[in-house]
Design a protein around this motif. Structure first.
Motif, PDB file in Angstrom:
ATOM      1  N   VAL A   1     -43.581  -7.356 -14.740  1.00  0.00           N
ATOM      2  CA  VAL A   1     -42.740  -6.579 -15.641  1.00  0.00           C
ATOM      3  C   VAL A   1     -42.255  -5.367 -14.871  1.00  0.00           C
ATOM      4  CG1 VAL A   1     -42.625  -5.356 -17.830  1.00  0.00           C
ATOM      5  CG2 VAL A   1     -44.094  -7.371 -17.596  1.00  0.00           C
ATOM      6  N   ASP A   2     -41.000  -5.405 -14.497  1.00  0.00           N
ATOM      7  CA  ASP A   2     -40.452  -4.373 -13.632  1.00  0.00           C
ATOM      8  C   ASP A   2     -40.116  -3.127 -14.442  1.00  0.00           C
ATOM      9  OD1 ASP A   2     -39.267  -3.059 -11.504  1.00  0.00           O
ATOM     10  OD2 ASP A   2     -37.304  -3.926 -11.958  1.00  0.00           O
ATOM     11  N   VAL A   3     -40.831  -2.067 -14.161  1.00  0.00           N
ATOM     12  CA  VAL A   3     -40.552  -0.777 -14.777  1.00  0.00           C
ATOM     13  C   VAL A   3     -39.417  -0.149 -13.973  1.00  0.00           C
ATOM     14  CG1 VAL A   3     -41.503   1.509 -15.256  1.00  0.00           C
ATOM     15  CG2 VAL A   3     -42.950  -0.529 -15.510  1.00  0.00           C
ATOM     16  N   PRO A   4     -38.290   0.156 -14.611  1.00  0.00           N
ATOM     17  CA  PRO A   4     -37.138   0.657 -13.861  1.00  0.00           C
ATOM     18  C   PRO A   4     -37.514   1.816 -12.937  1.00  0.00           C
ATOM     19  CG  PRO A   4     -36.592   0.411 -16.172  1.00  0.00           C
ATOM     20  CD  PRO A   4     -38.055   0.131 -16.050  1.00  0.00           C
ATOM     21  N   GLY A   5     -36.918   1.820 -11.774  1.00  0.00           N
ATOM     22  CA  GLY A   5     -37.218   2.830 -10.754  1.00  0.00           C
ATOM     23  C   GLY A   5     -37.062   4.238 -11.283  1.00  0.00           C
ATOM     24  N   TYR A   6     -37.956   5.096 -10.886  1.00  0.00           N
ATOM     25  CA  TYR A   6     -37.871   6.486 -11.327  1.00  0.00           C
ATOM     26  C   TYR A   6     -37.563   7.369 -10.128  1.00  0.00           C
ATOM     27  CZ  TYR A   6     -42.735   6.203  -9.723  1.00  0.00           C
ATOM     28  OH  TYR A   6     -43.861   5.965  -8.989  1.00  0.00           O
ATOM     29  N   GLY A   7     -37.383   8.647 -10.391  1.00  0.00           N
ATOM     30  CA  GLY A   7     -37.164   9.577  -9.298  1.00  0.00           C
ATOM     31  C   GLY A   7     -35.695   9.854  -9.022  1.00  0.00           C
ATOM     32  N   TYR A   8     -34.823   9.399  -9.927  1.00  0.00           N
ATOM     33  CA  TYR A   8     -33.416   9.765  -9.756  1.00  0.00           C
ATOM     34  C   TYR A   8     -33.223  11.226 -10.126  1.00  0.00           C
ATOM     35  CZ  TYR A   8     -32.264   4.819  -9.614  1.00  0.00           C
ATOM     36  OH  TYR A   8     -32.182   3.508  -9.277  1.00  0.00           O
ATOM     37  N   ALA A   9     -32.528  11.959  -9.281  1.00  0.00           N
ATOM     38  CA  ALA A   9     -32.291  13.375  -9.565  1.00  0.00           C
ATOM     39  C   ALA A   9     -31.287  13.538 -10.699  1.00  0.00           C
ATOM     40  CB  ALA A   9     -31.792  14.071  -8.317  1.00  0.00           C
ATOM     41  N   LYS A  10     -30.371  12.562 -10.809  1.00  0.00           N
ATOM     42  CA  LYS A  10     -29.223  12.800 -11.681  1.00  0.00           C
ATOM     43  C   LYS A  10     -29.346  12.216 -13.083  1.00  0.00           C
ATOM     44  CE  LYS A  10     -25.765  13.690  -8.196  1.00  0.00           C
ATOM     45  NZ  LYS A  10     -25.192  12.949  -7.087  1.00  0.00           N
ATOM     46  N   VAL A  11     -30.506  11.753 -13.435  1.00  0.00           N
ATOM     47  CA  VAL A  11     -30.669  11.201 -14.780  1.00  0.00           C
ATOM     48  C   VAL A  11     -30.737  12.346 -15.791  1.00  0.00           C
ATOM     49  CG1 VAL A  11     -32.229   9.896 -16.261  1.00  0.00           C
ATOM     50  CG2 VAL A  11     -31.760   9.101 -13.954  1.00  0.00           C
ATOM     51  N   SER A  12     -29.976  12.197 -16.867  1.00  0.00           N
ATOM     52  CA  SER A  12     -29.937  13.266 -17.875  1.00  0.00           C
ATOM     53  C   SER A  12     -31.260  13.348 -18.629  1.00  0.00           C
ATOM     54  CB  SER A  12     -28.809  13.003 -18.864  1.00  0.00           C
ATOM     55  OG  SER A  12     -29.143  11.890 -19.672  1.00  0.00           O
ATOM     56  N   LYS A  13     -31.454  14.463 -19.291  1.00  0.00           N
ATOM     57  CA  LYS A  13     -32.682  14.678 -20.055  1.00  0.00           C
ATOM     58  C   LYS A  13     -32.802  13.624 -21.162  1.00  0.00           C
ATOM     59  CE  LYS A  13     -35.226  18.361 -22.412  1.00  0.00           C
ATOM     60  NZ  LYS A  13     -34.831  18.805 -23.758  1.00  0.00           N
ATOM     61  N   THR A  14     -31.679  13.361 -21.831  1.00  0.00           N
ATOM     62  CA  THR A  14     -31.660  12.364 -22.903  1.00  0.00           C
ATOM     63  C   THR A  14     -32.116  11.005 -22.372  1.00  0.00           C
ATOM     64  OG1 THR A  14     -29.670  13.496 -23.619  1.00  0.00           O
ATOM     65  CG2 THR A  14     -30.216  11.472 -24.781  1.00  0.00           C
ATOM     66  N   GLU A  15     -31.613  10.657 -21.197  1.00  0.00           N
ATOM     67  CA  GLU A  15     -31.964   9.369 -20.606  1.00  0.00           C
ATOM     68  C   GLU A  15     -33.427   9.312 -20.200  1.00  0.00           C
ATOM     69  OE1 GLU A  15     -29.581   6.364 -17.968  1.00  0.00           O
ATOM     70  OE2 GLU A  15     -29.015   8.442 -17.527  1.00  0.00           O
ATOM     71  N   ARG A  16     -33.881  10.401 -19.643  1.00  0.00           N
ATOM     72  CA  ARG A  16     -35.291  10.502 -19.242  1.00  0.00           C
ATOM     73  C   ARG A  16     -36.207  10.313 -20.427  1.00  0.00           C
ATOM     74  NH1 ARG A  16     -37.202  12.144 -14.254  1.00  0.00           N
ATOM     75  NH2 ARG A  16     -39.418  12.373 -14.622  1.00  0.00           N
ATOM     76  N   GLU A  17     -35.809  10.927 -21.547  1.00  0.00           N
ATOM     77  CA  GLU A  17     -36.629  10.831 -22.755  1.00  0.00           C
ATOM     78  C   GLU A  17     -36.631   9.415 -23.313  1.00  0.00           C
ATOM     79  OE1 GLU A  17     -36.192  15.509 -24.115  1.00  0.00           O
ATOM     80  OE2 GLU A  17     -35.004  13.968 -25.147  1.00  0.00           O
ATOM     81  N   ALA A  18     -35.457   8.764 -23.263  1.00  0.00           N
ATOM     82  CA  ALA A  18     -35.368   7.381 -23.748  1.00  0.00           C
ATOM     83  C   ALA A  18     -36.236   6.467 -22.876  1.00  0.00           C
ATOM     84  CB  ALA A  18     -33.912   6.916 -23.725  1.00  0.00           C
TER      85      ALA A  18
END
Ligand code: GDP
Length: 171
Positions: free
Chosen positions: A52-69
């Protein structure tokens, strides 16, 4: 089928890890782009289990809303996971684990999930450096003594047999 979660920051080598394990040149493509961080991908491995691939993390440009989702999606999966046996956390053996790596490890331990740390890109290190870096990774993650760390290379297949052995012990 039983499930093994697969987590790691983007570009750490998740697809290369899967492809090496199952001897494919280029089947898995796990890198997801920012904006595609909300789906879990399931890979059937040898008809024996799902990664079960957990989408890659550590992107600098992900918005707060996206991070929370993203966080909510993970919470939902990891609290409902009936078939989840363990998680593989990929880190880069060349470097000290990042704050995001530490957060992911702590999140998995918080949910009482056994973690297999696969420390990849082993081929890029000088032999004399390996033991030192293994120790650094363990210390930085504050690795639970029950969790295993496997130095791995998708280039040379070092660590592949051990990875299979450990995965099978959880299935
Ligand atoms: P993902 O985004 O986590 O799926 O990462 P990829 O599997 O696409 O790998 C990212 C980059 O690292 C690619 O250029 C790979 O060829 C390289 N890579 C991955 N694993 C290894 C490894 O064990 N050794 C070396 N030398 N390069 C690797």
């Amino acid at each position: 089928l039983p499930e093994i979660a697969l987590a790691g920051r983007s570009n750490v080598g998740k697809s290369s890890f899967i492809n090496k394990l199952i001897n494919r040149k280029a089947l898995a493509r796990t890198s997801s782009k920012p904006g595609k961080t909300q789906t879990l991908n399931f890979y059937i491995i040898n008809e024996a289990f799902h990664f079960v691939d957990v989408p890659g993390y550590g992107y600098a440009k992900v918005s707060k809303t996206e991070r929370e989702a993203w966080g909510r999606m993970l919470e939902t999966y990891f609290t409902q996971r009936e078939n989840l046996k363990a998680a593989v956390l990929l880190v880069d053996l060349r470097h000290q684990p990042t704050a995001d790596d530490i957060r992911m490890y702590e999140f998995l331990k918080h949910h009482n999930i056994p973690v297999i740390v696969v420390a990849t890109k082993l081929d890029k290190l000088k032999k004399a450096q390996v033991a030192k870096n293994v120790k650094l990774v363990k210390q930085t993650l504050n690795l639970d003594p029950n969790d295993q760390l496997i130095p791995f290379s998708a280039e040379t297949a070092q660590g592949k047999e051990e990875a299979w052995r450990v995965l099978e012990s959880y299935l």
